[in-house]
Design a protein around this motif. Structure first.
Motif: not given
Length: 110
Positions: A47-53, A59-66
């Motif tokens: 669960s932690q692995l899936a949450g981290s990924v 985060n990558a998508e948000a930075i791409s939008m910014q």
């Protein structure tokens, strides 16, 4: 877009795998040895692995939008996307190894 990618890839596979592991342990009546030792259980680690990924992909998508508005330099976008891709590839490799181990165990004679 991100939800479609995650549904196809790791998050669903890992959550289904951890549910299967939990159901198998409950059906077998097995106690939780990890809880007694104080170490995280297998499903918690997955669960932690899936949450981290998932967090890195979001985060990558948000930075791409910014970056489309010019708020974030291109270098930061590339770093975030590469980090998310590396995490996703690692999670997929772990999932594949878990599935392979499960299939080997299921083929063992009783």
């Amino acid at each position: 877009m991100l939800d479609q990618l995650l549904s196809v890839s790791t998050r669903n596979a890992l959550s289904k795998l951890s549910e299967t592991v939990n159901q198998g342990a409950i059906a077998a009546g097995a106690p939780a040895p990890a809880a007694a030792v104080g170490q995280p259980s297998f499903d918690n680690v997955l669960s932690q692995l899936a949450g981290s990924v998932s967090g890195k992909l979001e985060n990558a998508e948000a930075i791409s939008m910014q970056s489309m508005t010019g708020d974030v330099p291109t270098r930061d976008v590339v770093n975030a996307v590469m980090d998310a891709e590396q995490s996703l590839q690692t999670a997929i490799a772990i999932r594949d190894k878990i599935v392979q181990a499960y299939l080997e165990i299921s083929r063992m004679p009783i």
